[in-house]
Design an enzyme around this catalytic site. Structure first.
Site, PDB file in Angstrom:
ATOM      1  N   CYS A   1      17.292  17.254 -31.900  1.00 46.02           N
ATOM      2  CA  CYS A   1      18.601  17.691 -31.427  1.00 46.02           C
ATOM      3  C   CYS A   1      18.413  18.699 -30.406  1.00 46.02           C
ATOM      4  O   CYS A   1      18.389  19.885 -30.670  1.00 46.02           O
ATOM      5  CB  CYS A   1      19.157  18.709 -32.623  1.00 46.02           C
ATOM      6  SG  CYS A   1      19.306  17.541 -34.092  1.00 46.02           S
TER       7      CYS A   1
ATOM      8  N   CYS B   1      18.015  27.923 -36.707  1.00 46.62           N
ATOM      9  CA  CYS B   1      17.696  29.366 -36.282  1.00 46.62           C
ATOM     10  C   CYS B   1      18.782  30.100 -37.103  1.00 46.62           C
ATOM     11  O   CYS B   1      19.800  30.447 -36.969  1.00 46.62           O
ATOM     12  CB  CYS B   1      18.496  29.403 -34.921  1.00 46.62           C
ATOM     13  SG  CYS B   1      20.059  28.620 -34.741  1.00 46.62           S
TER      14      CYS B   1
END
Length: 441
Positions: free
Chosen positions: A259, A379
């Site tokens: 990704c 994240c």
């Protein structure tokens, strides 16, 4: 705030309020700011980000000043002004300048009929500041400037550290560069910056932290690809995946960045190792950004627009020595840089993202060669998008072994890092890393 050669403040406020209204309607700040005229964009972004970091407080104060919320354009302008003025010690303008220019913005925009209302609300706030701020502080959303569900989740997930994490998330992040190992060194780039009067501190293996933000394209070395902008936490991905990884004989490493957009970690992997690297992203426009970033840095990868979990659509059948899966997530760890995230995200999003993360892990694990590695990263500061995903995965894959990994990194500054066991003393965004090695079944 320096307004030299800047547009008049009332115009800056108009632009920022329009962007704030768009964010409150569900647009990202990036999209909202893209609609702002280039001449106004830097100032509008600064004002917008300040307001987003104080939006909980501003909305609480507005509710005390007005029984009913005014029309969205007026409400955005009023909340913007309150966010900028409520904390007198950190206000970017004097109170009366801000009130005057907010009223001027209404008069010259589409809210002329409401300029008197704005003037009355703001002047009342200045007269009754202490009392109004004290009342607003009773509301956790106003106190912590995060949605109520987010605060409750942090209290549950990090009972000893939730306050420090929320406080860190309300401060702007510094500018952190990652030096391109193929074109410079940390020491050489630090000396080059300091020769231009730009202070820079080494951080991590490849990083330089600039305490004062600067326009990125104006920094020395940008055009020639000597460095990239990348947070210190994100700079851990490539070394974690590559350090200690066995190099195959007679061929380069085969790597997958599953990704990849916008390509920061892709580039770091290529800077650290000679590799045949495939970079995937589901969005063709974002793939174009990967190409642009790699070209500036003098690097090359096989970039494809594809859903990484739809393996049959893109995989050539050859296993990878290592895979980086930086999975889609809530982005709850990067609100220092993207303060709109906290107001755009909904708690129900987490369950949907968890399904996507599990799907990617299951689909990509069979592509790892025996003895190879997969680095799972998000994240996020929520364990549901980190530790819990890996625990679930390991329970169903006996051939997977967890290698030493950072775990959850919590957003913090080096000077005020919360005492989370996984954390290290650095200035970083929130992240999660888990390194998995494939053995025999």
């Amino acid at each position: 705030m320096n307004t030299t050669q800047a547009p008049p403040l009332w115009q800056q406020l108009q632009a920022a309020a329009t962007a704030l209204q768009a964010v409150r309607a569900g647009q990202s700040a990036t999209t909202a700011l893209a609609a702002v005229a280039p001449a106004f964009r830097p100032a509008a972004q600064s004002l917008l980000f300040h307001a987003l970091r104080q939006l909980g407080r501003a909305e609480a104060l507005r509710s005390l000043l007005a029984k009913r919320a005014p029309a969205p354009p007026v409400d955005a302008l009023l909340c913007l002004a309150l966010a900028l003025v409520w904390d007198e010690a950190n206000a970017p303008y004097t109170p009366f300048t801000l009130v005057d220019q907010t009223v001027e913005a209404a008069r010259r925009g589409g809210a002329r009929a409401q300029s008197g209302f704005l003037n009355a609300c703001l002047r009342r706030f200045l007269r009754e500041r202490d009392a109004l701020v004290a009342v607003s502080a009773r509301d956790p959303v106003a106190q912590w400037n995060h949605p109520r569900w987010w605060i409750a989740r942090m209290q549950r997930d990090w009972p000893e550290d939730w306050q420090a994490v929320l406080q860190a998330s309300d401060h702007a992040a510094p500018l952190t560069l990652r030096v391109n190992r193929r074109r410079s060194t940390v020491a050489a780039m630090q000396a080059r910056l300091e020769a231009e009067g730009i202070a820079a501190q080494p951080i991590g293996e490849d990083g330089l932290l600039l305490p004062r933000p600067r326009p990125v394209p104006e920094l020395p070395g940008y055009a020639e690809g000597a460095w990239s902008v990348q947070d210190a936490a994100a700079q851990l991905a490539a070394p974690l995946l590559l350090d200690g990884l066995a190099r195959p004989a007679g061929r380069p490493l085969r790597l997958l960045d599953a990704c990849a957009a916008p390509g920061g970690k892709t580039a770091h992997l290529l800077e650290c190792a000679d590799a045949e690297l495939t970079a995937l992203d589901v969005d063709p426009a974002r793939c174009a950004r990967i190409h642009e970033n790699l070209a500036r840095l003098g690097l090359a990868a096989h970039v494809r627009a594809a859903d990484a979990a739809d393996v049959a659509h893109w995989w050539d059948g050859r296993p990878f020595d290592a895979i980086l899966l930086d999975a889609p997530c809530s982005a709850s760890g990067i609100v220092r840089r993207h303060p709109d995230v906290r107001w755009l995200r909904r708690e129900s999003d987490i369950a949907q993202l968890v399904v996507q993360q599990d799907r990617l892990l299951r689909a990509l694990w069979p592509l790892v060669a025996p003895g190879g590695r997969l680095l799972f990263a998000t994240c996020s500061v929520f364990p549901a998008e980190g530790r819990e995903r890996v625990e679930t995965f390991l329970a169903h894959h006996s051939e997977a072994r967890l290698l030493p990994s950072p775990g959850h990194l919590i957003p913090c500054s080096a000077a005020a890092a919360p005492a989370v066991p996984d954390n290290r003393p650095r200035d970083n965004d929130g992240f999660f890393y888990s390194l998995l090695e494939k053995g025999p079944r």
